[in-house]
Design a protein around this motif. Structure first.
Motif, mmCIF file in Angstrom:
data_model
loop_
_atom_site.group_PDB
_atom_site.id
_atom_site.type_symbol
_atom_site.label_atom_id
_atom_site.label_comp_id
_atom_site.label_asym_id
_atom_site.label_seq_id
_atom_site.Cartn_x
_atom_site.Cartn_y
_atom_site.Cartn_z
ATOM 1 N N ALA A 17 -11.703 4.015 1.867
ATOM 2 C CA ALA A 17 -11.242 3.018 2.835
ATOM 3 C C ALA A 17 -10.520 1.879 2.122
ATOM 4 O O ALA A 17 -9.461 1.411 2.563
ATOM 5 N N ALA A 18 -11.079 1.425 1.002
ATOM 6 C CA ALA A 18 -10.451 0.351 0.238
ATOM 7 C C ALA A 18 -9.098 0.778 -0.321
ATOM 8 O O ALA A 18 -8.121 0.026 -0.274
ATOM 9 N N LYS A 19 -9.023 2.004 -0.833
ATOM 10 C CA LYS A 19 -7.776 2.527 -1.390
ATOM 11 C C LYS A 19 -6.709 2.663 -0.302
ATOM 12 O O LYS A 19 -5.529 2.338 -0.525
ATOM 13 N N LEU A 20 -7.099 3.128 0.868
ATOM 14 C CA LEU A 20 -6.161 3.307 1.972
ATOM 15 C C LEU A 20 -5.503 1.982 2.349
ATOM 16 O O LEU A 20 -4.291 1.916 2.626
ATOM 17 N N VAL A 21 -6.293 0.920 2.350
ATOM 18 C CA VAL A 21 -5.764 -0.403 2.698
ATOM 19 C C VAL A 21 -4.962 -0.995 1.538
ATOM 20 O O VAL A 21 -3.896 -1.591 1.742
ATOM 21 N N LYS A 22 -5.440 -0.809 0.330
ATOM 22 C CA LYS A 22 -4.724 -1.316 -0.842
ATOM 23 C C LYS A 22 -3.323 -0.721 -0.916
ATOM 24 O O LYS A 22 -2.362 -1.419 -1.304
ATOM 25 N N ASP A 23 -3.189 0.549 -0.555
ATOM 26 C CA ASP A 23 -1.891 1.211 -0.625
ATOM 27 C C ASP A 23 -0.892 0.670 0.376
ATOM 28 O O ASP A 23 0.292 1.032 0.339
ATOM 29 N N ASP A 156 -0.744 -1.502 9.142
ATOM 30 C CA ASP A 156 -0.062 -0.467 9.931
ATOM 31 C C ASP A 156 -1.074 0.560 10.433
ATOM 32 O O ASP A 156 -1.637 1.323 9.645
ATOM 33 N N ARG A 157 -1.317 0.583 11.734
ATOM 34 C CA ARG A 157 -2.294 1.514 12.318
ATOM 35 C C ARG A 157 -1.899 2.970 12.045
ATOM 36 O O ARG A 157 -2.766 3.830 11.839
ATOM 37 N N GLU A 158 -0.616 3.260 12.014
ATOM 38 C CA GLU A 158 -0.160 4.634 11.821
ATOM 39 C C GLU A 158 -0.504 5.175 10.434
ATOM 40 O O GLU A 158 -0.557 6.389 10.234
ATOM 41 N N ALA A 159 -0.751 4.281 9.492
ATOM 42 C CA ALA A 159 -1.106 4.713 8.142
ATOM 43 C C ALA A 159 -2.622 4.863 7.964
ATOM 44 O O ALA A 159 -3.082 5.252 6.892
ATOM 45 N N LEU A 160 -3.372 4.586 9.035
ATOM 46 C CA LEU A 160 -4.821 4.744 8.996
ATOM 47 C C LEU A 160 -5.201 6.145 9.468
ATOM 48 O O LEU A 160 -4.331 6.926 9.860
#
Length: 327
Positions: A17-23, A156-160
């Motif tokens: 989850a942290a990596k997804l947001v960091k990216d 960006d919700r689409e990147a989640l």
């Protein structure tokens, strides 16, 4: 720059989850909670794999008071997951201003854990932590209503993602893709999820109101027996446990060892009755190389003093062990 606080347990989901947001170009600061029942060891290792800082928050005393009587009850064992998550998020909310952060990330996945990560449980945590509008669950965000962070364009919700359920295939594929290799098994690290530890903890709380950290650390060692209200008998299982128990013992605790055979270290914690002393000696006989003898000689005394007292006794039977053992 947008900043997020990531609740990092040390497990795979929270770091993904942290990596997804960091990216997404967001600054991520890891927050790990430490208590009597879990620590920061895994979190310290795993944040290095995605290069984010980690802040450790010790909330041991507050957490233990909640564990005794959680509002939403315990799980299968002594784990009060709903109340625990709400407490952590509430404490994270208090750190938002300190770190000039905009929102909080968690690694929760909808329906991954039947009792604590179903939609109802997630909503309870959101409502009770007091900062629900600041919580983002990146791994399952598309299965939930958009948060204010998504609506305001902070992320960006689409990147989640839209992960749901207990199958961890997607998480493992992401870990491989991002080079995250060193992570523990799911639910690892929390003693409250362990059946044997939970039995001992529940029994300790019932018998002792002023429970200390030493009492809780002793629960992790050896076999435990209870005969009387004010004393417990502990039998170490290995040489390593024999060393681990030493710094936890007090001068008034009694130590038992068989005189002629190698075996376990036996300790009585608390105010021992004559019956406790006799049974501790029987346990000492049971867990030594002379367990098949009709009688063994057991020496005992206060911890740190010479073991000057002695008792001749028959090793405990299987029936006696099963009657009083706590796990």
């Amino acid at each position: 720059m947008t900043t997020a606080l990531a609740m990092v347990s040390g497990g795979l989901d929270s770091i993904l989850a942290a990596k997804l947001v960091k990216d997404q170009g967001i600054e991520v600061i890891g927050i790990c909670f430490k208590s009597y029942f879990f620590n920061e060891e895994n979190a310290l290792k795993i944040v290095k794999q995605i290069d984010i800082p980690l802040v450790v928050v010790d909330f041991s005393e507050e957490h233990f008071e909640m564990v005794k009587n959680p509002k939403h009850g315990h799980g299968k064992n002594m784990n009060p997951c709903i109340d625990c998550h709400a407490m952590m998020m509430r404490r994270c909310g208090e750190l938002l201003e300190k770190f000039h952060a905009d929102f909080i990330i968690t690694g929760e996945v909808l329906n991954q854990r039947p009792m604590s990560q179903n939609r109802s449980a997630l909503d309870i945590v959101k409502n009770e932590c007091g900062i629900g509008h600041k919580i983002l669950r990146p791994l399952c965000a598309k299965n939930l209503k958009p948060t204010e962070m998504e609506l305001d364009g902070l992320i960006d919700r689409e990147a989640l993602l839209d992960i749901s359920g207990r199958n961890r295939k997607v998480q493992m594929e992401l870990a491989e893709k991002w080079g995250i290799k060193d992570y523990p098994s799911p639910a690892g690290g929390c003693k409250l999820t362990e059946p044997n530890y939970s039995v001992r903890l529940r029994e300790l709380i019932e018998h002792k109101e002023d429970t200390s950290k030493v009492d809780l650390d002793l629960l992790k060692i050896g076999r435990h027996f209870r005969l009387s209200k004010d004393a417990k008998i502990i039998s170490t299982r290995t040489q390593e446990e024999g060393e681990l128990i030493k710094p936890l013992l007090r001068p008034e605790d009694l130590i038992f060892q068989t005189r002629d055979y190698n075996g376990s270290t036996i300790a009585i914690i608390g105010e021992a009755t004559n019956e406790d002393i006799e049974f501790a000696a029987k346990i000492s006989g049971r867990y030594c190389k002379g367990k098949d003898e009709k009688m063994v000689s057991v020496k005992y005394g206060k911890y740190g003093d010479p073991l000057d007292e002695s008792i001749e006794i028959a090793p405990a039977t299987e029936e006696e062990i099963n009657k009083y053992i706590l796990n």
